[in-house]
Design a protein around this motif. Structure first.
Motif, PDB file in Angstrom:
ATOM      1  N   UNK A  20     -14.457  30.387  49.264  1.00  0.00           N
ATOM      2  CA  UNK A  20     -15.400  29.571  48.353  1.00  0.00           C
ATOM      3  C   UNK A  20     -15.769  31.001  47.587  1.00  0.00           C
ATOM      4  N   UNK A  21     -14.765  32.063  47.580  1.00  0.00           N
ATOM      5  CA  UNK A  21     -14.941  33.031  45.805  1.00  0.00           C
ATOM      6  C   UNK A  21     -15.786  33.894  46.800  1.00  0.00           C
ATOM      7  N   UNK A  22     -16.871  34.120  47.200  1.00  0.00           N
ATOM      8  CA  UNK A  22     -17.772  34.783  47.067  1.00  0.00           C
ATOM      9  C   UNK A  22     -17.201  36.476  48.250  1.00  0.00           C
ATOM     10  N   UNK A  23     -18.091  37.279  47.947  1.00  0.00           N
ATOM     11  CA  UNK A  23     -17.065  38.415  48.253  1.00  0.00           C
ATOM     12  C   UNK A  23     -17.612  38.638  49.581  1.00  0.00           C
ATOM     13  N   UNK A  24     -16.309  39.219  50.013  1.00  0.00           N
ATOM     14  CA  UNK A  24     -16.491  40.079  51.486  1.00  0.00           C
ATOM     15  C   UNK A  24     -16.870  40.933  52.156  1.00  0.00           C
ATOM     16  N   UNK A  25     -18.213  40.989  52.388  1.00  0.00           N
ATOM     17  CA  UNK A  25     -18.880  42.315  52.628  1.00  0.00           C
ATOM     18  C   UNK A  25     -18.343  42.957  54.419  1.00  0.00           C
ATOM     19  N   UNK A  26     -18.802  43.986  54.975  1.00  0.00           N
ATOM     20  CA  UNK A  26     -18.332  45.466  55.461  1.00  0.00           C
ATOM     21  C   UNK A  26     -18.404  43.968  56.972  1.00  0.00           C
ATOM     22  N   UNK A 109     -13.422  41.685  47.140  1.00  0.00           N
ATOM     23  CA  UNK A 109     -12.568  42.210  48.276  1.00  0.00           C
ATOM     24  C   UNK A 109     -12.825  43.821  48.444  1.00  0.00           C
ATOM     25  N   UNK A 110     -13.920  44.578  47.900  1.00  0.00           N
ATOM     26  CA  UNK A 110     -14.702  45.856  47.619  1.00  0.00           C
ATOM     27  C   UNK A 110     -13.835  47.013  48.837  1.00  0.00           C
ATOM     28  N   UNK A 111     -14.459  46.832  49.719  1.00  0.00           N
ATOM     29  CA  UNK A 111     -13.804  47.540  51.260  1.00  0.00           C
ATOM     30  C   UNK A 111     -12.834  47.731  51.279  1.00  0.00           C
ATOM     31  N   UNK A 147     -21.745  47.744  48.447  1.00  0.00           N
ATOM     32  CA  UNK A 147     -20.273  48.361  49.568  1.00  0.00           C
ATOM     33  C   UNK A 147     -20.119  49.946  50.094  1.00  0.00           C
ATOM     34  N   UNK A 148     -21.050  50.426  49.011  1.00  0.00           N
ATOM     35  CA  UNK A 148     -20.418  51.920  49.128  1.00  0.00           C
ATOM     36  C   UNK A 148     -22.096  52.283  50.349  1.00  0.00           C
ATOM     37  N   UNK A 149     -23.011  51.881  50.255  1.00  0.00           N
ATOM     38  CA  UNK A 149     -24.192  51.817  51.120  1.00  0.00           C
ATOM     39  C   UNK A 149     -23.715  51.330  52.656  1.00  0.00           C
ATOM     40  N   UNK A 150     -22.925  49.769  51.993  1.00  0.00           N
ATOM     41  CA  UNK A 150     -23.009  49.265  53.734  1.00  0.00           C
ATOM     42  C   UNK A 150     -21.861  50.572  54.606  1.00  0.00           C
TER      43      UNK A 150
END
Lengths: 443, 159
Positions: A20-26, A109-111, A147-150
């Protein structure tokens, strides 16, 4: 990222992407083996060995130049001075026309990038890192901040990471718009709050970098490769590739194709495979005239080169560079002089103005191309362009900006010379007959 | 008598907050310019001096930085900044028609601001959206797969 079967074993960079193209969070990242490589490294591997693993993996810089990452890292370790203060910088200043891969990795996929940076910092004994993000990537900025906060909240960033004595702080720095900031040393100047003029090398950043301290600068895609190499090992990584360059690469086709996009593919996949199987060929009614393998600063190739494997060695053998490996297709209806006029205007506008050949040469090229496009060219224009290509080439300028700028021009002159000749005005074709007098300055 | 230019407390606090991330204050200059510009739309001479003071560097150095980077404006701009990508892939997919549509609709040329201060039109380097080109950015929003016909409706949503 278009839908294709992606699994961890074959698509280490993109298998976690959501349909669904959404961001993969932590949380989701952790469920998909995220931060496992970091846990493994901190428990089992000493920093020097991580550098050795990266060296053995054959990972090359994905920013365009293809410099061996392990070698770059080992230069940092050789410098034993000021072990207490050294920096890691992620180059996220993606601005090369035709390039759209780092944006995908950061936003979706920032993490993976953050884990790669923590691993790099651990290996290089770095306690502070910066992500130099392009100012225009506003969405990416929001994603990275969160992401950095996570990562801080989960104990992956900060002091005593995962119960070890390793500390690492990650700072997001956004730029204010200049292509030259992507050049390694110009980026460091910009990060220090100066104009982004390149620095002379040597000394290299590994010796004298940010604020004079040893600094390692790596691209987003390069750092994103690190976790999977640590997790799955060198042999697996090497076997991903079909060629002598190791691993996979984000590759793509844009321009006049039916299905423009970016896909994670093994090195050695041919451009024809990408164009036909993934990008679904050219748009109806148009034919491939030329293509650039990896960004505006790479030499044009033709249909005859489509079967060349996409990797650093093979593409350079046919006279171009792999660059960022995101290719662009030019159709038969496009005039190459107009296209070059667009490309060179970009490079001229983005010259930092530090060295004369680049500052004066690029506007000169633009002026000639404009005349040729309007069919007002002078008889000697092509000759002048060729001379400029030599005088702006490698070794003649302070950094690689001008040499990159003349690559598309010199290849277009080689393959499509007649289109440049068409731009020469009939009036000037017989200019020799118009000269009167014995000496040129005697009227 | 004109009032002396002063940064707001909010601006000062934000700039001060960034100082701790770097080894020296100079490194905050670009961020400081962006902070001031966010509030005021552009960066005036007085703002340059104020930033120089807070960062304890020469105002000429701040000016040098402000004039180098394309996202820092040294003249007033409109309420909404339109940036159209004019790089090579958008060239192939027809940014020029988008530019013309924007110019015709706003009755300005690139680099200009509309009379009602609503829009400023600027070109920008590749926005990293080549697979969805032609593409433009209005303020912080990116729009892809644009057609000249879609421009008037899109601009209507920005007051």
């Amino acid at each position: 990222m278009n839908k294709f079967l992606r699994i961890q074993e074959t698509h280490p960079l993109t298998w976690r992407l959501r349909d669904d193209q959404k961001t993969v969070w932590i949380k989701e990242y952790s469920e998909k083996y995220g931060y496992q490589a970091l846990r493994k490294a901190i428990k089992e591997i000493i920093p020097e060995n991580i550098v050795n693993i990266i060296k053995d993996s054959g990972l090359k810089g994905r920013g365009g130049a293809g410099f061996p990452t392990g070698l770059k890292w080992s230069l940092m370790l050789k410098n034993k001075m000021s072990l207490d203060c050294r920096y890691l910088v992620c180059n996220a200043d993606e601005m090369e026309p035709g390039t759209y891969k780092d944006r995908l990795l950061i936003e979706k996929i920032p993490h993976q990038l953050i884990e790669g940076m923590i691993l790099a910092a651990y290996a290089l004994n770095v306690s502070r890192g910066y992500i130099f993000l392009r100012g225009e990537y506003v969405q990416a900025e929001h994603v990275l901040k969160k992401s950095i906060e996570e990562a801080i909240n989960f104990g992956y960033l900060g002091s005593n990471i995962l119960g070890s004595h390793f500390n690492f702080e990650l700072v997001l720095h956004t730029g204010a718009g200049r292509y030259i900031c992507g050049e390694e040393t110009a980026l460091l100047n910009s990060l220090e709050g100066r104009r982004a003029n390149p620095r002379s090398k040597p000394p290299f950043p590994a010796v004298f970098g940010l604020w004079g301290k040893p600094t390692c600068v790596n691209n987003v895609e390069t750092l994103s490769n690190v976790p999977c190499i640590i997790l799955h090992g060198v042999d697996w990584y090497k076997n991903l590739s079909k060629s002598s360059d190791c691993g996979t690469k984000l590759m793509g086709f844009s321009g006049k194709v039916k299905n423009p996009g970016v896909w994670e593919l093994p090195f050695g996949t041919t451009a024809r495979e990408i164009l036909e199987d993934y990008a679904h060929g050219m748009l109806p009614g148009s034919f491939l005239k030329a293509w650039q393998p990896g960004g505006a600063g790479t030499d044009f190739l033709t249909e005859a080169h489509l079967d060349v494997p996409m990797d650093f060695i093979h593409i350079s053998k046919v006279g171009s560079r792999l660059g960022t490996a995101l290719a662009m297709a030019v159709d038969d209806k496009t005039n190459m002089v107009s296209l070059l006029y667009n490309i060179e205007k970009f490079f001229s506008r983005e010259s930092c103005g530090l060295c004369t050949p680049c500052r004066d040469g690029l506007p000169w090229i633009v002026k000639i191309l404009k005349n040729l496009e309007q069919r007002k060219g002078h008889k000697n224009d092509i000759h002048t362009l060729e001379r400029l290509c030599i005088n702006l080439g490698p070794g003649k300028t302070f950094c690689a900006h001008a040499p990159g700028a003349i690559e598309p021009l010199q290849s277009a002159l080689k393959y499509f010379r007649c289109e440049f000749e068409d731009g020469i005005s009939i009036k000037t074709k017989d200019i020799n007959q118009q000269i009167v007098g014995i000496q040129s300055n005697l009227s | 008598m004109s009032l002396k230019f002063q940064l707001t407390n909010e601006e000062i606090n934000e700039i001060e907050k960034h100082k701790k991330y770097y080894e020296n204050f100079r490194a905050v200059s670009i961020e400081a310019l962006k902070i001031v510009q966010k509030k005021r739309g552009w960066v005036s001479d007085q703002a340059i001096n104020a930033i120089a003071e807070i960062l304890q560097i020469n105002s000429i150095e701040v000016e040098g930085v402000a004039t180098f980077y394309s996202q820092i404006f040294r003249q007033p701009v409109g309420r909404n900044i339109i940036r159209y990508c004019d790089s090579v892939v958008c060239f192939l997919t027809g940014y020029i028609n988008i530019q013309i549509a924007l110019q015709d609709h706003l009755k300005i040329k690139k680099g200009q601001t509309t009379k009602d201060n609503r829009f400023t039109l600027l070109p920008v380097c590749c926005l990293g959206n080549c697979d969805k080109s032609p593409t433009i950015m209005i303020n912080e929003d990116t729009y892809s797969f644009l057609t000249p016909e879609s421009i008037p409706c899109l601009l209507e949503s920005y007051k």
